[in-house]
Design a protein around this motif. Structure first.
Motif, short mmCIF file in Angstrom:
data_model
loop_
_atom_site.label_atom_id
_atom_site.label_comp_id
_atom_site.label_asym_id
_atom_site.label_seq_id
_atom_site.Cartn_x
_atom_site.Cartn_y
_atom_site.Cartn_z
N CYS A 3 36.40 52.85 39.48
CA CYS A 3 36.87 52.63 40.85
C CYS A 3 38.18 53.35 41.02
CB CYS A 3 37.03 51.12 41.11
SG CYS A 3 37.64 50.75 42.77
N CYS A 6 42.02 52.66 45.41
CA CYS A 6 43.36 52.30 45.88
C CYS A 6 44.44 53.07 45.13
CB CYS A 6 43.58 50.80 45.80
SG CYS A 6 44.12 50.22 44.20
N CYS A 15 40.08 53.14 37.65
CA CYS A 15 40.00 51.99 36.74
C CYS A 15 38.63 52.00 36.07
CB CYS A 15 40.20 50.69 37.52
SG CYS A 15 41.82 50.59 38.28
N CYS A 21 43.90 45.79 39.76
CA CYS A 21 43.97 44.70 40.74
C CYS A 21 43.41 43.41 40.18
CB CYS A 21 43.17 45.08 41.98
SG CYS A 21 41.43 45.38 41.64
N THR A 71 40.13 46.48 48.64
CA THR A 71 40.93 46.03 47.50
C THR A 71 41.55 44.65 47.75
OG1 THR A 71 41.47 48.31 46.99
CG2 THR A 71 42.94 46.65 46.07
FE1 SF4 Z 1 39.70 49.82 42.32
FE2 SF4 Z 1 41.17 47.64 41.83
FE3 SF4 Z 1 41.49 49.86 40.38
FE4 SF4 Z 1 42.28 49.76 42.93
S1 SF4 Z 1 43.11 48.60 41.22
S2 SF4 Z 1 41.20 51.44 41.95
S3 SF4 Z 1 40.64 48.51 43.85
S4 SF4 Z 1 39.65 48.55 40.47
#
Ligand code: SF4
Ligand code: FSO
Length: 547
Positions: A3, A6, A15, A21, A71
Motif C-alpha cells: 500500500c 498515503c 508499506c 498507519c 487511510t
Molecule cells: Fe497504506 Fe497505511 Fe502505509 Fe499509508 S501508512 S501507505 S494507508 S498501509
C-alpha cells in the motif's frame, strides 16, 4: 500487502509487512478486495446509467466503499467482511440493471472484477483480496500506468469522503457517484487506458470534487450558518466531558442536542476545531472549547482527557488501553473492539462521560480565533484589497492541508514563523496545528492568520482566491499568492486534483511527494503545473516572495 496511498508509506515506497498507519495485511487485503468489487459494480452501473437506469443503493455504496478504504478509517476485518457481502449483492443488482438495458455485450461475457463472488469465510476473503493487490497490477501494466490509476483512485476516495458528508447532511450526491462509476469502470481489470486518458480522468476528478466541495459548503452553511470569527477556549472547564474528533459536524450537532442539560461539557479535537465558528453549533453553551492538537496527537490527548471520546471520521490510530473503554466510533470509522455507535444514539457515550472523572477544575489560559470562511473573509474584501493596493499587505500564503507525525513537518512551523509581518496566511485542514497557537498579529485590523476551516472547507480558500483575482482583474496564478500544501491522505489528493483542474500552478507539495507518483508522473505534473517539492523554509520563502 502493498500500500502506498498515503504520505506515511514506509521508506517512501510503500508499506509491505504492515502499514505505518497500523493497517495489517489482512485488513489491507480486504480493503483491496472491496475496491476490486466496486470496480466490478462500476462496470455495470456505468453502462446502465448511460442507458438512463440508476440505482440509489449502488450510488450510496460507491461512496461508502471508497470512504471506508481511506487511510485511518476502517481497521476492522469483520466490518469489512460485511461490506464485501454487500458488495456481492450490489454487483448482482448492477448486473441485472445492465442486462435490462444492454444494447451491447452480454453481462455473462464480462470477466475480471465483474465476476466477483464474495467468499464465505473471512480467511477465504483475505485470500481473494491478496490476489487483487497492487503488486499483480504493477506486473500487468507497469509502475507509471499503475501510479496514474492510483492517483485517480485516491482522488476518487477523497472525493467520496467529502461527498459522504454532503449526503449525510442531506445533499444530493448522485452525479458524484456516476462519475465514480465511470472512472472506476475505465480502470477495472482488463480495461486499457492510456496516460493521456488517465490524466484526463484525474482532471475530471478534480472538477467533480470541486462541485462536491461547493455542495459541502452549501449544506453546512445552510444547516449551521456561515462561520463567523470566533474565539475558542483551549483550556478545560470543570466537569464531566466528551471529546469529539474527526470531521462530521452532523455528529457533533446530534451529540450537542443529546447532552443538553446533562451537565456534560463537549470539546472538539483535531479537525473538529472549526465547528466552533458555525453559529448553530456555537450557540450551545456546553460546547466549551477545544482540547489537544491534530490527529497524530490523539494517543497523548485521549490518554489525558478524563471523559468519553467520539471519533466521527478519520484519522483513528491504534487506541491505547488507557482510553480504549472510553472511546467510541461512528459513521464508517471502525477499530476492532471499540464500541461503535449506529444511528446517532449517543446514550452510551453520555453514560461513559458521566462515569468518568471529568476535569476537576477550570484552567484559565489561551484562546484562538477561527471562523474565517469565505463569507467572513469576503465581508472585508474591500479592506483587504485596499491593504494590498496601499502595500500594507505584500503577499498571501495558503499554508494548509494535513498534519502527520513525521519530524519533517516542522518545516510548516518554520515556514509560517518566517513569513514577513506584511503577509497574510490562509490556512485549513489539520496541518494548521503546527502553527495556529502562534500569535501572528494583525494588519490594519485584519488577522494575519485566517483559518478557513477543515480540509473539507477547501472551497472557502478557493473562493477567496477567486474573489481576490477578480478584484485585481487577474487570474489566480497572477495574484501575490503562494500555495504551500501539506498532504497526508487521499482527501488531500482530491483537493490537489481540484486545484490542478482549476489551473493553479506553482503549488508546493510536501513534506514528501507521493510514493505512487513515479518520476514520469512527477515530470508530467511539473511540466504542466510546475508542481514543486518543498526544500527549506528559508529557500522556499525567498522563492515565493521574489515574484
Ligand atoms: Fe497504506 Fe497505511 Fe502505509 Fe499509508 S501508512 S501507505 S494507508 S498501509
Ligand atoms: Fe487531517 Fe486526517 Fe482533514 Fe485528512 S484529520 S489528515 S486530509 O483525515 O482530513 O486534514
Amino acid at each position: 500487502m502493498f500500500c502506498y496511498q498515503c504520505e506515511q508509506s514506509s521508506q517512501r515506497t510503500g508499506c509491505t509487512a504492515v502499514g505505518v498507519c497500523g493497517k495489517n495485511p489482512e485488513t489491507a487485503a480486504l480493503q483491496d478486495l472491496l475496491l476490486h468489487a466496486l470496480k466490478g459494480v462500476s462496470v455495470f452501473a456505468h453502462r446502465a446509467a448511460k442507458a438512463g437506469v440508476r440505482s440509489e443503493a449502488l450510488e450510496r455504496f460507491a461512496l461508502d466503499a471508497l470512504f471506508t478504504t481511506v487511510t485511518n478509517v476502517n481497521f476492522d476485518p469483520v466490518r469489512l467482511q460485511g461490506m464485501l457481502a454487500e458488495a456481492g449483492r450490489h454487483l448482482e443488482e448492477a448486473r441485472r440493471l445492465y442486462a435490462g438495458v444492454r444494447t451491447a455485450a452480454d453481462p455473462a461475457s464480462f470477466n475480471g472484477a465483474t465476476c466477483f463472488i464474495p467468499a464465505a469465510t473471512l480467511d477465504d476473503l483475505i485470500r481473494q483480496g491478496e490476489e487483487t493487490g497492487l503488486e499483480g497490477r504493477q506486473e500487468a501494466i507497469g509502475a507509471d500506468l499503475l501510479g496514474l490509476q492510483e492517483l485517480l483512485t485516491y482522488g476518487l476516495k477523497g472525493m467520496a469522503a467529502y461527498a459522504w458528508h454532503v449526503r449525510d447532511a442531506g445533499g444530493d450526491t448522485g452525479e458524484t457517484s456516476l462519475f465514480i462509476f465511470e472512472a472506476l469502470a475505465a480502470i477495472a481489470p482488463g480495461e486499457t487506458t492510456t496516460v493521456d486518458q488517465l490524466l484526463g480522468l484525474c482532471m475530471r476528478c478534480g472538477e467533480a470534487n470541486f462541485r462536491v466541495l461547493e455542495s459541502l459548503d452549501g449544506v453546512h452553511t445552510k444547516r449551521f450558518g456561515h462561520p463567523v470569527p470566533t474565539q475558542v477556549r483551549l483550556d478545560p472547564v470543570a466537569g464531566p466531558c466528551i471529546l469529539v474528533s474527526g470531521h462530521n459536524l452532523e455528529d457533533l450537532m446530534a451529540l450537542l442536542e443529546q447532552t443538553k442539560g446533562t451537565g456534560i461539557n463537549v470539546y472538539t479535537h483535531g479537525e473538529m476545531l472549526p465547528a466552533h465558528g458555525y453559529p448553530e453549533l456555537h450557540k450551545h453553551p456546553h460546547l466549551v472549547g477545544h482540547y489537544g492538537g491534530a490527529w497524530q496527537d490523539q494517543a497523548r490527548d485521549f490518554d489525558r482527557f478524563p471523559g468519553a471520546i467520539l471519533m466521527t471520521t478519520n484519522c483513528i490510530q491504534l487506541p491505547k488501553q488507557s482510553y480504549f473503554q472510553r472511546l467510541f466510533t461512528c459513521g464508517l470509522v471502525a477499530w476492532p473492539g471499540v464500541r461503535h455507535i449506529d444511528g446517532r444514539d449517543f446514550s452510551a457515550v453520555i453514560k461513559t462521560a458521566q462515569r468518568a472523572p471529568g476535569f476537576p477544575s477550570d484552567v484559565e489560559g489561551k484562546t484562538l480565533t477561527l471562523g474565517f470562511g469565505h463569507n467572513a473573509v469576503l465581508g472585508v474584501a474591500g479592506q483587504i484589497v485596499d491593504a494590498v493596493k496601499s502595500g500594507a499587505i505584500r503577499h498571501f500564503f495558503l499554508v494548509g492541508g494535513c498534519d502527520g507525525a513525521k519530524t519533517g513537518r516542522n518545516y510548516y512551523t518554520e515556514f509560517t514563523e518566517q513569513i514577513p509581518s506584511d503577509c497574510v496566511i490562509l490556512t485549513l485542514g489539520c496541518g494548521k496545528f503546527r502553527f495556529n497557537r502562534n500569535d501572528f498579529g494583525t494588519i490594519g485590523g485584519i488577522p494575519r492568520l485566517l483559518d478557513c476551516g477543515q480540509c473539507n472547507d477547501a472551497y472557502s480558500a478557493i473562493k477567496i482566491a477567486a474573489a481576490l483575482a477578480e478584484a485585481f482583474g487577474c487570474g489566480i496564478n497572477e495574484l501575490p499568492l503562494s500555495l504551500n500544501i501539506s498532504w497526508y491522505e487521499q482527501k488531500a489528493v482530491a483537493v490537489l486534483l481540484t486545484l490542478l483542474h482549476l489551473g493553479v500552478r506553482n503549488i508546493r507539495l510536501g513534506p514528501t511527494l507521493p510514493a505512487f507518483a513515479t518520476p514520469a508522473i512527477v515530470a508530467a505534473l511539473q511540466e504542466k503545473f510546475n508542481l514543486l517539492p518543498i526544500t527549506t523554509a528559508e529557500a522556499d520563502l525567498i522563492d515565493c516572495l521574489k515574484a
